[in-house]
Design a protein around this motif. Sequence first.
Motif, PDB file in Angstrom:
ATOM      1  N   TYR A 500     -53.913  30.437  -6.647  1.00  0.00           N
ATOM      2  CA  TYR A 500     -52.773  30.466  -5.726  1.00  0.00           C
ATOM      3  C   TYR A 500     -52.367  29.063  -5.326  1.00  0.00           C
ATOM      4  N   LEU A 501     -51.121  28.962  -4.862  1.00  0.00           N
ATOM      5  CA  LEU A 501     -50.598  27.677  -4.421  1.00  0.00           C
ATOM      6  C   LEU A 501     -49.841  27.938  -3.129  1.00  0.00           C
ATOM      7  N   LYS A 502     -50.404  27.481  -2.035  1.00  0.00           N
ATOM      8  CA  LYS A 502     -49.763  27.754  -0.743  1.00  0.00           C
ATOM      9  C   LYS A 502     -49.112  26.486  -0.219  1.00  0.00           C
ATOM     10  N   ILE A 503     -47.909  26.630   0.265  1.00  0.00           N
ATOM     11  CA  ILE A 503     -47.226  25.477   0.854  1.00  0.00           C
ATOM     12  C   ILE A 503     -46.938  25.799   2.309  1.00  0.00           C
ATOM     13  N   GLU A 504     -47.437  24.968   3.178  1.00  0.00           N
ATOM     14  CA  GLU A 504     -47.206  25.200   4.600  1.00  0.00           C
ATOM     15  C   GLU A 504     -46.664  23.944   5.252  1.00  0.00           C
ATOM     16  N   GLU A 505     -45.602  24.138   6.008  1.00  0.00           N
ATOM     17  CA  GLU A 505     -45.110  23.005   6.798  1.00  0.00           C
ATOM     18  C   GLU A 505     -44.970  23.578   8.209  1.00  0.00           C
ATOM     19  N   GLU A 506     -45.833  23.120   9.076  1.00  0.00           N
ATOM     20  CA  GLU A 506     -45.938  23.755  10.384  1.00  0.00           C
ATOM     21  C   GLU A 506     -44.640  23.707  11.174  1.00  0.00           C
ATOM     22  N   GLN A 507     -43.978  22.532  11.138  1.00  0.00           N
ATOM     23  CA  GLN A 507     -42.804  22.387  11.998  1.00  0.00           C
ATOM     24  C   GLN A 507     -41.562  23.038  11.412  1.00  0.00           C
ATOM     25  N   LEU A 508     -41.362  22.836  10.098  1.00  0.00           N
ATOM     26  CA  LEU A 508     -40.091  23.274   9.533  1.00  0.00           C
ATOM     27  C   LEU A 508     -40.110  24.733   9.082  1.00  0.00           C
ATOM     28  N   GLN A 509     -41.251  25.226   8.709  1.00  0.00           N
ATOM     29  CA  GLN A 509     -41.387  26.647   8.334  1.00  0.00           C
ATOM     30  C   GLN A 509     -40.375  27.096   7.301  1.00  0.00           C
ATOM     31  N   TYR A 510     -40.164  26.303   6.277  1.00  0.00           N
ATOM     32  CA  TYR A 510     -39.138  26.678   5.299  1.00  0.00           C
ATOM     33  C   TYR A 510     -39.705  27.559   4.188  1.00  0.00           C
ATOM     34  N   GLN A 511     -38.766  28.142   3.457  1.00  0.00           N
ATOM     35  CA  GLN A 511     -39.178  28.893   2.281  1.00  0.00           C
ATOM     36  C   GLN A 511     -39.316  27.902   1.131  1.00  0.00           C
ATOM     37  N   SER A 512     -40.341  28.055   0.351  1.00  0.00           N
ATOM     38  CA  SER A 512     -40.520  27.072  -0.718  1.00  0.00           C
ATOM     39  C   SER A 512     -40.758  27.772  -2.047  1.00  0.00           C
ATOM     40  N   PHE A 513     -40.507  27.027  -3.111  1.00  0.00           N
ATOM     41  CA  PHE A 513     -40.623  27.602  -4.451  1.00  0.00           C
ATOM     42  C   PHE A 513     -41.644  26.845  -5.294  1.00  0.00           C
TER      43      PHE A 513
END
Lengths: 530, 703
Positions: A500-513
């Motif tokens: 798996y590949l998880k992308i987390e950005e706490e502040q922006l909370q965007y959808q990522s691809f």
Amino acid sequence: MSSCIYILDENLEPLISKNIKSIPNLRYIAQLFKRVYEPASPPITTSLNWHFIRIKRDSLIFLSAVHTSDYDCDIMCVISFLDQFHLLLKKFLETPVLDRNMILDNVLLIMELFEETIDFGIVQSTESSILKDYVRIKINMPDSTIINQLRDASAKDSEESDNEAKKKSKRVSGMPDLYKYLQISKSTNEKKTSTKDTFDEEGVDTYNSFIANTTVMPISWRTKGIHYGKNEFFLDVIERVQYFMDFEQGIIRTNLIHGQIFCKSYLSGMPKLKIAINKLLKRDAQFISNSKFHQCVSLESLNEKEIQFIPPDGDFVLCKYELKRHVNDPPMLKLSSYEVKAKIKKYKVQILVTIETHFKGQNSTSGLSVKVPLSQIFKDYEIDLRKPARFKSSTGNVLFNLSEDFLLWEVGAMKGGHGETKLSMTAEFALFNKEEYEKEVEELRNSMNPPPIREGPKLEELYKQIHEDDVSKTISLASNLVTMRFEVPYCTCSGLKVEYLKIEEEQLQYQSFPWVRYKTVSDEEYAYLV
Amino acid sequence: MAPLNKKIQKFLKDSIRVAPKISKKGELAELRNGLVSPYPQTRKDAIKKTIQQMTLGKDVSSLFPDVLKNIATNDVEQKKLVYLYVMNYAESHPELCILAVNTFVTDAQDPNPLIRCMSIRTMSMVRVDKILEYVEIPLRRTLQDDNPYVRKTAVICVAKLFQLNQELCIELGVLEDLVSALDDSNPMVVANATAALTEIHGVDPSVVSLPKLINSHVSQFLLALNECTEWARITILGALADYSAKDSLEAQDIIDRVSAHLQHVNPAVVLATIKVIIRNLPQIQQQNFKAISLKLSSALVSIMSTPPEMQYVALKNIRIILEKYPELLVKELRIFYVKFNDPLYVKLEKIDIMVRLVDATNLKQCNLLLTELKEYAMEFEPEFVSKSIQGITQLAIKYSGEKFVSKALDDLLELVDRTENLKDDCCIAMCDLLRHCPTNEKIASDICALLNSWAVPESSLISDAAKCNYIWLMGHYPEKFTDLEGKLDQMIENFVQEECMTQASILMTVVRLHTQLPGSTLQNVLEMATTSVNEIDIRDMAMIYWRCLSMPNSDTLVDQLCKSVAPIFENALDNFSTETLEKLLNELSTISSIYFRPQSVRAKRYVLRQNIVRGKRMDELKDMAKNEIAKNMNDDVLLDFGDDEPKTSSSGNVSSNLLDDLDDIFGFNSTGATTSSETKDMQSSTNKMNTSTTNTQDLLNLF
């Protein structure tokens, strides 16, 4: 540490020099190097009061001079810096191969890069994504080279570049000002002219002093405030298989995998990424002890079976690993038979080559080619090139390279399997028939008819011309190798998989691809000694 | 950004575009006009073009005042360019540089940290005494700057200043500031301060007590390690490698803290980590040793997949480490197999490592390596082939079983059979094998049979060592050679031209066999050796033999001399002395590890060499200086050497030794040989002075 650094061309003329420790008369040191340089000598040579440390890349020499009184100088660090600097230049100039003129055309850019990367011999940073904020001099390339490069690139993998180009154009739209400049030169040439003006308006801006903060932060490889409209992350696992077998004796000398995980990050903010790799989850001891990670990876996290990191912006190599394969593990492409059959009575010699695949059936190779050496055969047999050589193969074309003595069998796509998919090729050369030749000569002498007209090139004469000089040359190891070049997309030789590949950005909370791709390619050394 | 705003901007840009462009030719006059143009864009273009000309080697120093005028700007890019130019020509125009000092000092207080950095960075690099005098206040201020980026640049400036002017640096007391920077909250500042201190310590160890500082800052280093760039990590690891842990617990702790870096992608980080671990390894508990050595071995292996230049450094270091921990890489033999596309220097090192690495009790592994080496010996690069053959002998002697030795011998015999020009190397190799098992009849007869079959040995052997071995063999196994006399005679014919090893060997053999040879041969050789040979050792040897032979009981005496048995040849690999090894282990990755010569030894040699070679070098330098002067009569850099001289020599910097030489030579050359050129120079410089004074006035108005 280095006292001065040069980039020299093939003739050892300094193209550019950087005086790091205020040494008077740089020219003298370059001359000294020129006097002591020998191409085959080790990369570290000493003359008078100077140690010269050099690396050769493309057609250029990157040279660093260290004074002999500097005992504590870390040589590995100097070489590593030169290497990184070379990569950095390639990234900045956006070219796969550097040459003399590119250096001369971009002197200012390179000077500034030196200024930012190394201060008094102490390396400060070689992170290209950060340096692009500091050094904003435009690259200066003759248009023709750019076009050529584009052509080359597209010829190489047209399919891929199409996709890339599409993605790229999407990305450009969401790019912040800071990145516009970089993107423009990447996109096509026509576009360049049209977008140049917009760049002039927005690109040259005053330097924002916040960039100074990045290099001194714990996360020195990523600036704050990066923004993309579409957040994408590309991850390519590319494995290079190195294989070397002594075919006659049946001894496998090398069976290795060099893996690399390439990433392209186009993510906003300060994203935290977590990647799980099956090898790491299963605590594969070999993988753990033979993998290397980019400086952004928190090495402590590896114990938690995950790779955690905050990626630098743009391209980078996340991980490099090296896996030994068991001697009995079949190679992905196996030379299952190689025979030279001489039919002396028929005045013919045949070369039979059969290859088979050993990887999953649903995959197939792209761009497979097999190089079959001929020098030994030409040495052992008297081959008559006046008669056409004949080639037969189940798929693909066979090309005969006269000047370098090899056959190139271009197979292209070949399906996977476990030994059941086989392809073979036969090449047939005529042997010199003395009787027949004498008879012909006799006939020609006695008959009134003109000699028969032959069409096509006279191979035997060409061959003679080319090989005139190297009669005495002994046959080296390299000219007895059946080498294979191939790529197998969507497949890793080692079975490595990203779970798996998880992308987390706490502040922006965007959808990522996130995008993940796999590919296995052959190393330079993928060969059978026959 | 509002659209209206954009339009206005565009309008402004367009209106500026009217500004004249600078053509690509880069004529001085055009550049000068450009530099003083009222259009900022043109001025910037002109500066760029000027610097381009400068880097191409054209002399654009006459534009100095005009370029300098552009230093007062808010455009960072332009400022950078001007700084670049100033750095390059500051030496040749010290008087004008003084004018820039003002700007330097103001820039050091600029609100933009980038500009503060740039000014201090440039200022401390200018080799002009007068500028350095002004550096105090800006340097002090930037050392205490709020911004860590500025501080990290400023600490390096202290080292720069120290290199250029030690006295001033000590006088200003900035070294204390530098030391306190080790306690900085920012890891990058700590790293750069460490690097700067190391640099200063290297120039003059009496000024800072680096070992003490490292001792007191180990915990800071360990903390900073995980929070800075890869390059800073190398510096910090380098400092940690100089620290000796107090006890096994601390050693273990250090190893645990750094060992994650073995997985770093940068080979320099990996090697620096290995150095730290090796340093602490002897201290740790035995039960932990295995785990660490596993990590070490995979790290060493991983450096082998880097570009060849790095592999070379790695191999050199592996050689040192292996000598201390021979079992470390025992299972990794395959990694060191030579690839056909390796450069020669890597190939040679790899063979060296493989022979050392192989486990002498493991027959299978030894056999593998033997086949591998034999394969290499069939390649075509002569050095590589020699090394492989040498490797075969070393391996056979290392494994030492007689069976294995004869197997190696068979391989060698096969090689000679295959390729004509391997005779030299194989001859040496085979004799070495024989010295290892002198009692084995079969080996001896095999070798002799082969060598005996060579028709004209004196022409088929080229190197001194090979000839020497061949003759030695004849002396020891005379009964196995046919036509011994004839073969020896061929050798003796060229006695005087041979090198000394062969001469000694001939001498010994002839004396040894004097009963079997005709008396005239002995007489002849002894005469030649005492009269026509230059080498003193050979003459002495011949004298002694002659005396012995003329003694009353000469037969027994000569017998005793010749029959003495040499000790069995046990080890064909050379080793370091324990003392050297320990030193080298502490100097991994430095230049010492490349040449296998620890620092102190090299330092002595360095001084020694300077004394000896000086005479020759003077001539070379003289010639060079002459050429230089002839070529660049108005090359300002060279002409100004005279000005720098007192400064460089007073700083007592070792690095300027060579340059001092040049300066000296220049000194008396200009009075002697090149008086004519000097007068010309004088003229040109006075001219320049005139122009520069007018320009100076311009500039003064500006400030």
